[in-house]
Design a protein around this motif. Structure first.
Motif, PDB file in Angstrom:
ATOM      1  N   GLN A   1       0.893  -1.295   0.379  1.00 11.36           N
ATOM      2  CA  GLN A   1       0.043   0.376  -0.317  1.00 11.36           C
ATOM      3  C   GLN A   1       0.744   0.970  -0.161  1.00 11.36           C
ATOM      4  O   GLN A   1       2.373   1.177   0.519  1.00 11.36           O
ATOM      5  CB  GLN A   1      -0.847   0.243   0.894  1.00 11.36           C
ATOM      6  CG  GLN A   1      -1.566  -1.128   1.058  1.00 11.36           C
ATOM      7  CD  GLN A   1      -2.529  -1.323  -0.201  1.00 11.36           C
ATOM      8  OE1 GLN A   1      -2.888  -1.047  -0.395  1.00 11.36           O
ATOM      9  NE2 GLN A   1      -2.830  -3.171  -0.121  1.00 11.36           N
TER      10      GLN A   1
ATOM     11  N   SER B   1      -2.157   4.122  -3.386  1.00  6.61           N
ATOM     12  CA  SER B   1      -3.071   2.665  -3.659  1.00  6.61           C
ATOM     13  C   SER B   1      -4.754   2.557  -4.433  1.00  6.61           C
ATOM     14  O   SER B   1      -4.600   0.934  -4.417  1.00  6.61           O
ATOM     15  CB  SER B   1      -2.193   1.021  -2.890  1.00  6.61           C
ATOM     16  OG  SER B   1      -2.239   1.902  -1.868  1.00  6.61           O
TER      17      SER B   1
ATOM     18  N   TYR C   1     -10.424  -2.591  -3.142  1.00  9.47           N
ATOM     19  CA  TYR C   1      -9.814  -1.326  -3.960  1.00  9.47           C
ATOM     20  C   TYR C   1     -10.657  -0.791  -4.483  1.00  9.47           C
ATOM     21  O   TYR C   1     -11.629  -1.576  -5.040  1.00  9.47           O
ATOM     22  CB  TYR C   1      -8.274  -2.441  -5.364  1.00  9.47           C
ATOM     23  CG  TYR C   1      -7.758  -2.749  -4.187  1.00  9.47           C
ATOM     24  CD1 TYR C   1      -6.471  -1.346  -4.735  1.00  9.47           C
ATOM     25  CD2 TYR C   1      -7.110  -3.515  -4.097  1.00  9.47           C
ATOM     26  CE1 TYR C   1      -4.836  -2.330  -3.744  1.00  9.47           C
ATOM     27  CE2 TYR C   1      -6.091  -4.707  -3.469  1.00  9.47           C
ATOM     28  CZ  TYR C   1      -5.125  -3.530  -3.353  1.00  9.47           C
ATOM     29  OH  TYR C   1      -3.671  -4.322  -3.175  1.00  9.47           O
TER      30      TYR C   1
END
Length: 482
Positions: A82, A104, A122
């Motif tokens: 990350q 990220s 994500y």
């Protein structure tokens, strides 16, 4: 027999209901939780890509949860960790942290009892903050680089829907009763009020500027406070219809975060003022200021203990927590943590059993940085207007300057000079534009510490801020303090 069955049913219902406890973001009638070794204070650290874990009884750093690597290792196209660990929230049962990494595009879910990563979701470009709804069924993530809230399932952590809002949602918080979500914007001068049940925008509150990074609701459900970083203000509006603005307070340059504390003296809003290295305290009853607390370099995130007797402040340019006694409004401890702490949360009863030391690593490189200051003429009378941290990444450092005392909305350049007075030819590091409060956060990366602390006189360089641009820099207006 009937009584036994009824008791069993009540116990089962209790086990299924999230057990909110402590202060923020709880309701006013929620019982306080006394500080204990079961509690934890967490900070999301942007340049070491770590989460620091602190025991509030001893004000001791237990270690860090490593989510990523330092620069330039995280520049690789094959990098999997990350980047820019920044935002933070926690679940109603206090068992899960939700940690947002801007670079990220991720939300990392961490078990508070074991410090283990149990899932990574994500989302869209540049998320900023993530918070669970009060019933624990959803996690709302502000996707600041786009125009929506990513709504995740509170159990599977998978995205299930989106709430479209003006571009740049900065942060959201919920009314204590779970009816409303309040979403301020970092790119548009508008805070939206959304009903949690059906995800509909029911009100729009005007912000005095486009840049809101942080928002908090009072435990009585009557007020919402939000900060405006670019103009140095804190605003308050009615948490219930008609959602009208109640006041606007000039708090100071780089106004960062706000949170609410209820203690024996009443209910107060604590606001971190990064450009002044202070926390300011206001009554929620009449908005009067009751205290100014010097805390250290660039205060950012802030969160109260479960009983409201303390607040913890992340010091972004000091790699530390400041622990404040809320009854005296004095700093009682300064605790070393990772690099450039951003969001902060205090989680009561985070570790109900055991020592909670699993999956932690020592601070190590994450705790290493160099601190400098810049002032007119290189002489600081009292407090220098600009603090600089050089966060060690191994071979290079990430430089971050909290620049204040400059002309509003003017171009400047951060540069190196071969002369202690800042004169001569300048070597530019970064160009920047100040905000309406005459402040800016400036970043650069490179082997900077090696040259600004070089013992060889001929090789040494000095940090300066000069008016103008990298192509046409004028005379330095602030010079590194010796």
């Amino acid at each position: 027999m009937k009584h036994i069955l009824l008791s069993a049913a009540l116990l089962a219902a209790t086990a299924l209901t999230p057990a909110w406890a402590g202060q923020a973001p709880e309701a006013a009638d929620t019982p306080d939780v006394a500080i204990s070794h079961k509690d934890r204070v967490y900070a999301a650290e942007q340049f070491s890509n770590t989460v620091s874990v602190v025991d509030p009884v001893d004000n001791k750093t237990l270690g860090v949860i490593k989510l990523g690597d330092p620069s330039p290792g995280n520049f690789s196209p094959l990098y999997k960790g990350q980047v820019l660990v920044h935002g933070m929230g926690f679940s109603p049962d206090h068992k899960t942290l939700a940690v947002v990494s801007i670079g990220s595009n991720s939300v990392t879910f961490i078990d508070t009892a074991t410090n283990a990563v149990k899932h990574v979701t994500y989302v869209g470009r540049s998320p900023h903050e993530a918070f669970f709804t009060p019933d624990g069924k959803e996690v709302w993530v502000t996707v600041r680089g786009e125009n929506y809230i990513a709504v995740l399932d509170g159990q599977t952590y998978e995205e299930k829907s989106r709430i479209t809002v003006p571009a740049g949602p900065g942060m959201q918080i919920f009314s204590p009763d779970g009816k409303y979500g309040y979403i301020c914007s970092s790119f548009n001068p508008e805070t939206d009020v959304v009903t949690v049940a059906d995800h509909q925008i029911v009100a729009r509150v005007k912000q005095d500027s486009p840049f809101c990074p942080n928002i908090a609701a009072t435990p009585d459900g009557n007020q919402v406070w939000f900060t405006l970083k670019d103009v140095g203000k804190t605003e308050v509006f009615n948490a219930k219809p008609p959602f009208n603005l109640l006041t606007s307070i000039d708090t100071g340059p780089i106004t960062n975060h706000v949170n609410i504390v209820h203690n024996a003296n009443g209910t107060f809003a604590y606001v971190t003022i990064g450009g002044l290295n202070q926390v300011k305290v206001f009554k929620t009853s009449d908005f009067s200021q009751v205290a100014t607390i010097p805390v250290g370099q660039l205060p950012h995130g802030i969160w109260p203990s479960g009983d409201g007797t303390r607040v913890y402040v992340g010091l972004e340019n000091a790699d530390a927590f400041a622990a404040i006694d809320t009854l005296t409004n004095k700093v009682i401890a300064t605790i070393p943590i990772g690099q450039a702490p951003q969001a902060v949360v205090y989680v009561p009863n985070a570790v109900p059993e055991g020592d909670g030391l699993q999956n932690l690593t020592p601070l190590g490189l994450a705790g290493q940085s160099t601190h400098l200051a810049l002032a007119p003429g290189g002489k600081a009378a009292g407090t220098a207007p600009t603090s600089v941290s050089l966060f060690d990444q191994g071979l290079v450092q990430v430089l971050q300057a909290s620049a204040t005392g400059l002309e509003p909305k003017h171009p400047y350049v951060l540069a190196l000079s071969s002369r202690a007075d800042g004169g001569g030819k300048l070597e530019p590091l970064a160009s920047f534009m100040t905000n309406p409060a005459g402040a800016a956060i400036v970043n650069a990366i490179g082997p900077i510490r090696q040259v600004v602390q070089d013992d060889r006189k001929a090789e040494r360089r000095y940090l300066v801020i000069a008016a103008g641009t990298a192509a046409e820099a004028g005379k330095p207006v602030q010079v590194q303090v010796q």
